[in-house]
Design a protein around this motif. Structure first.
Motif, PDB file in Angstrom:
ATOM      1  N   ARG A  92      12.295 -31.272  -9.970  1.00 48.30           N
ATOM      2  CA  ARG A  92      11.952 -30.516  -9.344  1.00 48.30           C
ATOM      3  C   ARG A  92      13.693 -30.071  -9.359  1.00 48.30           C
ATOM      4  NH1 ARG A  92       7.456 -31.222  -6.785  1.00 48.30           N
ATOM      5  NH2 ARG A  92       5.272 -31.288  -7.808  1.00 48.30           N
ATOM      6  N   GLU A 115       9.884 -24.704  -4.083  1.00 49.56           N
ATOM      7  CA  GLU A 115      10.161 -25.084  -4.847  1.00 49.56           C
ATOM      8  C   GLU A 115      10.096 -26.494  -5.889  1.00 49.56           C
ATOM      9  OE1 GLU A 115      13.866 -23.559  -8.572  1.00 49.56           O
ATOM     10  OE2 GLU A 115      13.117 -21.932  -7.515  1.00 49.56           O
ATOM     11  N   ARG A 171      16.013 -29.176 -12.169  1.00 48.68           N
ATOM     12  CA  ARG A 171      15.612 -27.691 -12.997  1.00 48.68           C
ATOM     13  C   ARG A 171      16.538 -26.646 -11.972  1.00 48.68           C
ATOM     14  NH1 ARG A 171       9.831 -26.270 -12.549  1.00 48.68           N
ATOM     15  NH2 ARG A 171      10.091 -26.268 -10.095  1.00 48.68           N
ATOM     16  N   ALA A 172      15.962 -26.444 -10.483  1.00 47.81           N
ATOM     17  CA  ALA A 172      16.915 -26.130  -9.417  1.00 47.81           C
ATOM     18  C   ALA A 172      18.537 -26.389  -9.732  1.00 47.81           C
ATOM     19  CB  ALA A 172      16.179 -26.567  -7.903  1.00 47.81           C
ATOM     20  N   ARG A 173      18.876 -27.628  -9.838  1.00 54.77           N
ATOM     21  CA  ARG A 173      20.533 -27.495 -10.694  1.00 54.77           C
ATOM     22  C   ARG A 173      20.883 -27.284 -11.337  1.00 54.77           C
ATOM     23  NH1 ARG A 173      22.668 -31.390 -13.077  1.00 54.77           N
ATOM     24  NH2 ARG A 173      20.915 -32.584 -13.421  1.00 54.77           N
ATOM     25  N   LYS A 174      19.885 -27.334 -12.562  1.00 57.44           N
ATOM     26  CA  LYS A 174      20.701 -26.573 -13.615  1.00 57.44           C
ATOM     27  C   LYS A 174      20.459 -25.338 -13.779  1.00 57.44           C
ATOM     28  CE  LYS A 174      18.941 -31.098 -15.935  1.00 57.44           C
ATOM     29  NZ  LYS A 174      17.536 -31.570 -16.624  1.00 57.44           N
ATOM     30  N   ARG A 175      19.482 -24.823 -13.294  1.00 58.38           N
ATOM     31  CA  ARG A 175      19.137 -23.752 -12.888  1.00 58.38           C
ATOM     32  C   ARG A 175      20.618 -22.299 -12.449  1.00 58.38           C
ATOM     33  NH1 ARG A 175      14.646 -22.434 -11.136  1.00 58.38           N
ATOM     34  NH2 ARG A 175      15.574 -22.125  -8.424  1.00 58.38           N
ATOM     35  N   ARG A 176      21.022 -23.041 -11.697  1.00 61.29           N
ATOM     36  CA  ARG A 176      22.603 -22.847 -10.402  1.00 61.29           C
ATOM     37  C   ARG A 176      23.857 -23.426 -11.665  1.00 61.29           C
ATOM     38  NH1 ARG A 176      23.302 -22.391  -4.381  1.00 61.29           N
ATOM     39  NH2 ARG A 176      24.977 -21.710  -4.124  1.00 61.29           N
ATOM     40  N   GLY A 177      23.505 -24.012 -12.751  1.00 60.31           N
ATOM     41  CA  GLY A 177      24.815 -23.784 -13.010  1.00 60.31           C
ATOM     42  C   GLY A 177      25.490 -25.338 -12.663  1.00 60.31           C
TER      43      GLY A 177
END
Length: 400
Positions: free
Chosen positions: A9, A64, A12-18
């Protein structure tokens, strides 16, 4: 097949932030190796204090990263989730002062007192499945009676509604519905203000801290401020009024937990010492379970959150478990002990402690984020205890 882990998780949050792993590592003040290992599960994300920091840096809500709310395949292990839609509607109705349901027969104050006490007993027993079935009607009935009452009866019902809102807040937070918990505490604070007495106002502050503690991330600073403000308001009553002294101590315990998640060790010790100074041998003022055994349990919990497992194990040996009257608190003790044992890689003993907690309140344990994370960590390490760990993981819905 396994449930998504906290590390997955985070990724996922890291990648969503770019962000790259390097960018997250720099923001956290950790190494790239730590981020890489945490995301793939080689390093356990086994402390709220760590997840709080990650959530804050990534700008996401704690749920999350914990994956709450968790739903189970059987009604007996659903731990109150089935009652959440009706509870949400009941709290929404309570927010509307003009709402009345003509189909509901009015209840007497005596009847409502009995029902609220029964609900509090279920809450302390960590029987959130049964509690979820009765809470919506209880909110409706007490809110309706309060809306129609006057004078002394109104004040008595207002105090009763503060207690009802507390149960609704705990139920919502422990099932992972933190937005609903906020609605409950908003109603609690609003009702406490109509009374104007220091005790219900302090109880509402204690619950407000609870909402922000469960939210995590940046909300921790709000939790600490609310606890300190509540402590300051009660300072003049300490040693003069037993009820207010207990609430003052309970707010110090809130401040201690908050400080542990903010990595402020000196503040943790100060707040624990102040709480211990006024703690009675037993007691449960305004459902805070403020007493000496619970102070000892908070010392254990904060040592775990500060990443001091050896200290935590020593403290756990000094917690008078048999003197803890609340099943929910006893379950919390065994979960904290299990976490500290796992931190020093005593995996078999950690599993035994977690199974003890499960025997006390299975549905409750299956819904606790750190208990679930611990089972995932034990699965990942694959020690000799792997078969019983796999069985526990299946019961929790973590594997199929």
């Amino acid at each position: 097949m396994t449930s998504k882990t906290a590390g997955e998780r985070v990724a996922r949050a890291r990648k969503r932030r770019g962000w790259t792993q390097r960018q997250l590592a720099d923001a956290l003040g950790y190494s790239v190796s730590w981020v890489s290992q945490a995301e793939r599960g080689a390093i356990p994300l086994d402390r709220f204090s760590v997840l709080d920091r990650v959530a804050d840096v990534l700008g996401v809500e704690m749920v999350e990263l914990t994956g709450q709310p968790y739903r189970h395949g059987t009604p007996d292990l659903d731990s109150g989730h089935n009652g959440i839609p009706a509870l949400r509607l009941a709290l929404q109705r309570a927010l509307m002062p003009t709402y009345r349901d003509p189909a509901r027969a009015p209840r007497t104050l005596a009847e409502l007192r009995t029902e609220v006490t029964a609900a509090e007993d279920l809450r302390q027993a960590a029987n959130f499945t049964a509690l979820g079935g009765i809470m919506p009607a209880l909110v409706d009935d007490v809110a309706a009676a309060l809306g129609a009452a006057e004078g002394q009866t109104h004040d008595e019902l207002a105090a009763l509604f503060v207690r009802v809102c507390h149960i609704a807040r705990v139920t919502s937070d422990l099932t992972g519905h933190h937005d609903l918990a906020w609605t409950a505490v908003e109603l609690e604070a609003r009702t406490a203000e109509t009374l104007g007495a220091p005790a219900p106002l302090a109880a509402a502050s204690w619950d407000l801290c609870g909402v922000w503690l469960h939210a995590g991330g940046d909300a921790l600073r709000s939790a600490r401020s609310a606890a300190i403000e509540g402590i300051d308001r009660l300072e003049e009553h300490v040693g003069k009024d037993a009820e207010l002294s207990a609430l003052w101590g309970a707010l110090h315990l809130r401040a201690a937990v908050t400080s542990s998640r903010l990595w402020a060790e000196a503040d943790v010790r100060t707040h624990l010492a102040e709480a211990a100074r006024v703690a009675p041998a037993s007691g449960n003022t305004w459902q805070t379970q403020f007493n000496a055994p619970n102070v000892a349990l908070h010392a254990l919990e904060t040592a775990v959150e500060l990443g001091q497992p050896n200290d935590a194990l020593g403290l756990s040996d000094r917690v008078p478990v048999d003197a803890i009257s609340s099943t929910e608190r006893r379950t919390h003790y065994w979960t904290c002990r299990a976490r500290s044992l796992a931190m020093v890689h005593q995996d078999d003993a950690a599993l035994d402690a977690l199974l003890t907690a499960e025997r006390l309140a299975p549905a409750h344990v299956h819904n606790r984020p750190m208990a679930r994370q611990l089972v995932m960590d034990l699965l990942h390490r694959g020690k000799r205890s792997a078969p019983p760990v796999r069985q526990l993981a299946r019961r929790m819905g973590l594997t199929t």
